[in-house]
Design an enzyme around this catalytic site. Structure first.
Site, PDB file in Angstrom:
ATOM      1  N   LYS A  14       1.027  -1.239  -0.133  1.00 21.97           N
ATOM      2  CA  LYS A  14      -0.201   0.060   0.380  1.00 21.97           C
ATOM      3  C   LYS A  14       0.730   1.491   0.253  1.00 21.97           C
ATOM      4  O   LYS A  14       0.423   2.028  -0.590  1.00 21.97           O
ATOM      5  CB  LYS A  14      -0.724   0.046   0.864  1.00 21.97           C
ATOM      6  N   ARG A  86      -9.855   1.101   8.684  1.00 20.47           N
ATOM      7  CA  ARG A  86      -9.110  -0.746   8.847  1.00 20.47           C
ATOM      8  C   ARG A  86     -10.475  -1.879  10.153  1.00 20.47           C
ATOM      9  O   ARG A  86     -10.262  -3.032   9.734  1.00 20.47           O
ATOM     10  CB  ARG A  86      -7.757  -0.599   9.877  1.00 20.47           C
ATOM     11  N   ARG A 120      12.137  -5.713   5.024  1.00 22.20           N
ATOM     12  CA  ARG A 120      11.609  -4.121   4.653  1.00 22.20           C
ATOM     13  C   ARG A 120      12.391  -3.367   5.510  1.00 22.20           C
ATOM     14  O   ARG A 120      12.875  -3.867   6.952  1.00 22.20           O
ATOM     15  CB  ARG A 120      10.317  -3.983   5.073  1.00 22.20           C
ATOM     16  N   ARG A 153      11.631  -1.667  11.224  1.00 20.76           N
ATOM     17  CA  ARG A 153      10.661  -0.851  11.660  1.00 20.76           C
ATOM     18  C   ARG A 153      10.259  -1.795  12.986  1.00 20.76           C
ATOM     19  O   ARG A 153      10.274  -2.989  13.244  1.00 20.76           O
ATOM     20  CB  ARG A 153       9.030  -0.631  11.483  1.00 20.76           C
ATOM     21  N   ARG A 164      -0.508  -8.956  13.232  1.00 19.79           N
ATOM     22  CA  ARG A 164      -0.446  -7.593  12.651  1.00 19.79           C
ATOM     23  C   ARG A 164      -1.876  -8.540  11.546  1.00 19.79           C
ATOM     24  O   ARG A 164      -2.599  -8.436  11.304  1.00 19.79           O
ATOM     25  CB  ARG A 164       0.238  -6.845  12.253  1.00 19.79           C
TER      26      ARG A 164
HETATM   27  P1  AP5 Z   1       4.638  -1.819   2.125  1.00 22.42           P
HETATM   28  O1  AP5 Z   1       4.499  -1.220   0.821  1.00 22.42           O
HETATM   29  O2  AP5 Z   1       6.062  -0.627   3.023  1.00 22.42           O
HETATM   30  O3  AP5 Z   1       3.983  -2.359   2.655  1.00 22.42           O
HETATM   31  P2  AP5 Z   1       2.396  -1.528   3.182  1.00 22.42           P
HETATM   32  O4  AP5 Z   1       1.407  -2.667   2.449  1.00 22.42           O
HETATM   33  O5  AP5 Z   1       2.133  -0.875   3.163  1.00 22.42           O
HETATM   34  O6  AP5 Z   1       2.976  -2.541   4.673  1.00 22.42           O
HETATM   35  P3  AP5 Z   1       2.714  -1.960   5.839  1.00 22.42           P
HETATM   36  O7  AP5 Z   1       3.449  -2.689   7.110  1.00 22.42           O
HETATM   37  O8  AP5 Z   1       3.022  -0.131   6.070  1.00 22.42           O
HETATM   38  O9  AP5 Z   1       0.822  -2.131   6.370  1.00 22.42           O
HETATM   39  P4  AP5 Z   1       0.325  -1.909   7.955  1.00 22.42           P
HETATM   40  O10 AP5 Z   1      -0.523  -1.365   7.378  1.00 22.42           O
HETATM   41  O11 AP5 Z   1       0.471  -3.227   8.424  1.00 22.42           O
HETATM   42  O12 AP5 Z   1       0.757  -1.180   8.851  1.00 22.42           O
HETATM   43  P5  AP5 Z   1       0.517   0.670   9.368  1.00 22.42           P
HETATM   44  O13 AP5 Z   1       2.004   1.738   9.233  1.00 22.42           O
HETATM   45  O14 AP5 Z   1      -0.364   1.514   7.830  1.00 22.42           O
HETATM   46  O15 AP5 Z   1       5.706  -2.521   0.837  1.00 22.42           O
HETATM   47  C1  AP5 Z   1       6.245  -3.644   2.361  1.00 22.42           C
HETATM   48  C2  AP5 Z   1       7.318  -4.626   1.978  1.00 22.42           C
HETATM   49  O16 AP5 Z   1       7.171  -5.285   0.362  1.00 22.42           O
HETATM   50  C3  AP5 Z   1       8.408  -3.481   1.054  1.00 22.42           C
HETATM   51  O17 AP5 Z   1       9.939  -3.539   1.656  1.00 22.42           O
HETATM   52  C4  AP5 Z   1       8.548  -2.698   0.280  1.00 22.42           C
HETATM   53  O18 AP5 Z   1       9.659  -2.137  -0.496  1.00 22.42           O
HETATM   54  C5  AP5 Z   1       7.884  -4.354  -0.494  1.00 22.42           C
HETATM   55  N1  AP5 Z   1       7.231  -4.513  -2.214  1.00 22.42           N
HETATM   56  C6  AP5 Z   1       6.270  -3.212  -1.925  1.00 22.42           C
HETATM   57  N2  AP5 Z   1       5.803  -3.599  -2.295  1.00 22.42           N
HETATM   58  C7  AP5 Z   1       6.392  -5.072  -3.764  1.00 22.42           C
HETATM   59  C8  AP5 Z   1       6.346  -5.884  -4.769  1.00 22.42           C
HETATM   60  N3  AP5 Z   1       5.340  -6.041  -5.097  1.00 22.42           N
HETATM   61  N4  AP5 Z   1       7.139  -6.734  -4.555  1.00 22.42           N
HETATM   62  C9  AP5 Z   1       8.243  -6.604  -3.592  1.00 22.42           C
HETATM   63  N5  AP5 Z   1       8.270  -6.277  -2.848  1.00 22.42           N
HETATM   64  C10 AP5 Z   1       7.456  -5.604  -2.909  1.00 22.42           C
HETATM   65  O19 AP5 Z   1      -0.220   0.297  10.090  1.00 22.42           O
HETATM   66  C11 AP5 Z   1       1.297   0.155  11.625  1.00 22.42           C
HETATM   67  C12 AP5 Z   1       0.367   0.409  12.941  1.00 22.42           C
HETATM   68  O20 AP5 Z   1      -0.361   1.764  13.429  1.00 22.42           O
HETATM   69  C13 AP5 Z   1      -0.843  -1.114  12.400  1.00 22.42           C
HETATM   70  O21 AP5 Z   1      -0.337  -2.259  12.863  1.00 22.42           O
HETATM   71  C14 AP5 Z   1      -1.698  -0.725  13.492  1.00 22.42           C
HETATM   72  O22 AP5 Z   1      -1.108  -0.292  15.326  1.00 22.42           O
HETATM   73  C15 AP5 Z   1      -2.007   0.667  13.890  1.00 22.42           C
HETATM   74  N6  AP5 Z   1      -2.907   1.611  12.719  1.00 22.42           N
HETATM   75  C16 AP5 Z   1      -2.293   2.575  11.546  1.00 22.42           C
HETATM   76  N7  AP5 Z   1      -3.226   2.923  11.064  1.00 22.42           N
HETATM   77  C17 AP5 Z   1      -4.454   2.554  11.676  1.00 22.42           C
HETATM   78  C18 AP5 Z   1      -6.021   2.507  11.578  1.00 22.42           C
HETATM   79  N8  AP5 Z   1      -6.377   3.050  10.568  1.00 22.42           N
HETATM   80  N9  AP5 Z   1      -6.660   1.700  12.431  1.00 22.42           N
HETATM   81  C19 AP5 Z   1      -5.545   1.849  13.981  1.00 22.42           C
HETATM   82  N10 AP5 Z   1      -4.501   1.374  14.468  1.00 22.42           N
HETATM   83  C20 AP5 Z   1      -4.207   1.713  12.683  1.00 22.42           C
END
Ligand code: AP5
Length: 210
Positions: A14, A86, A120, A153, A164
């Site tokens: 994402k 979410r 990552r 991270r 997660r």
């Molecule tokens: P990346 O692009 O970083 O993936 P992502 O989907 O953004 O993953 P996140 O881990 O950031 O998502 P998340 O939803 O768990 O975390 P968030 O920060 O929102 O890509 C991942 C890796 O793969 C990278 O190394 C990239 O280079 C590689 N990659 C990407 N595309 C690729 C491809 N096509 N092929 C190969 N490699 C690829 O949330 C973190 C925490 O915050 C949550 O656990 C929660 O505690 C809190 N939080 C955030 N939002 C909310 C909410 N709305 N409600 C409640 N709690 C929340």
């Protein structure tokens, strides 16, 4: 401009897609995860409340998230929501202050999620994203753009990644049906290389035919 949601499990890509869409197509990128990490780093009240949930791989309570998002998007358009909503409560809350035109669901299986997130690395200075397996930096664990040392991270540790994913299946996966029933969901196979995933997302947005 339309408001879009990028939905998908942790590690689906994402953030990778969103950063590029924002840079190339002018969307306002709103990542609740990035905002929360900034709040934690600055030691704000919200950051203090959110930290324990994030470290454990749990969701931050809906009311905190909704207030945080509302404050940033009210009366804006062209917003690209990344990692929000979410839960069904967040999806319904969002409808009270913004419209949702399209939801792009990045589909990815659990094993690929674990593999990607374990590899990552992020730049603590400029936010650039890397992957030691698929998108490695040119120089050993240093940012190509600004030279800072890359970090992992805190929630990218194996046991937290598993949690997660469980939380995603329990709380966020039901959003797929929610938006499918509204007729605004488009599915993208996120297991392909980054360039292909990005092109598929751009085509879906252009076609505007969920
Ligand atoms: P990346 O692009 O970083 O993936 P992502 O989907 O953004 O993953 P996140 O881990 O950031 O998502 P998340 O939803 O768990 O975390 P968030 O920060 O929102 O890509 C991942 C890796 O793969 C990278 O190394 C990239 O280079 C590689 N990659 C990407 N595309 C690729 C491809 N096509 N092929 C190969 N490699 C690829 O949330 C973190 C925490 O915050 C949550 O656990 C929660 O505690 C809190 N939080 C955030 N939002 C909310 C909410 N709305 N409600 C409640 N709690 C929340």
């Amino acid at each position: 401009m339309k408001n879009l949601i990028l939905l998908g499990p942790p590690g689906a890509g994402k953030g990778t897609v969103a950063k590029r869409l924002a840079a190339e197509h002018g969307y306002l990128h709103l990542s609740t995860g990035d905002i929360l990490r900034e709040e934690v780093a600055r030691g704000t009240e919200l950051g203090k409340k959110a930290k324990a949930y994030m470290d454990a791989g749990e969701l931050v309570p809906d009311e905190l998230i909704l207030a945080m998002v509302k404050e940033r998007v009210a009366e804006k358009d062209g917003v690209l929501f990344d990692g929000f909503p979410r839960t069904l409560a967040q999806a319904r809350g969002l409808e009270e202050f913004a419209t949702v035109d399209m939801v792009v669901f990045l589909e990815l299986d659990r094993d690929t999620v674990v593999r990607r997130l374990s590899a990552r690395r992020v730049c603590p200075k400029c936010g650039a994203l890397y992957n030691l397996l698929t998108q490695p930096p040119k120089e050993d664990e240093r940012c190509d753009r600004c030279g800072a040392e890359l970090i992992q991270r805190d929630d990218d540790k194996p046991e937290i990644i598993s949690r997660r994913f469980q939380v995603y299946m329990r709380d966020s996966a039901p959003l797929v049906d929610y938006y499918r029933e509204k007729g605004i969901l488009v599915r993208v196979d996120a297991a392909r290389p980054p360039e292909e995933v990005y092109s598929a997302v751009v085509s879906a947005i252009r076609d505007d035919r969920p």
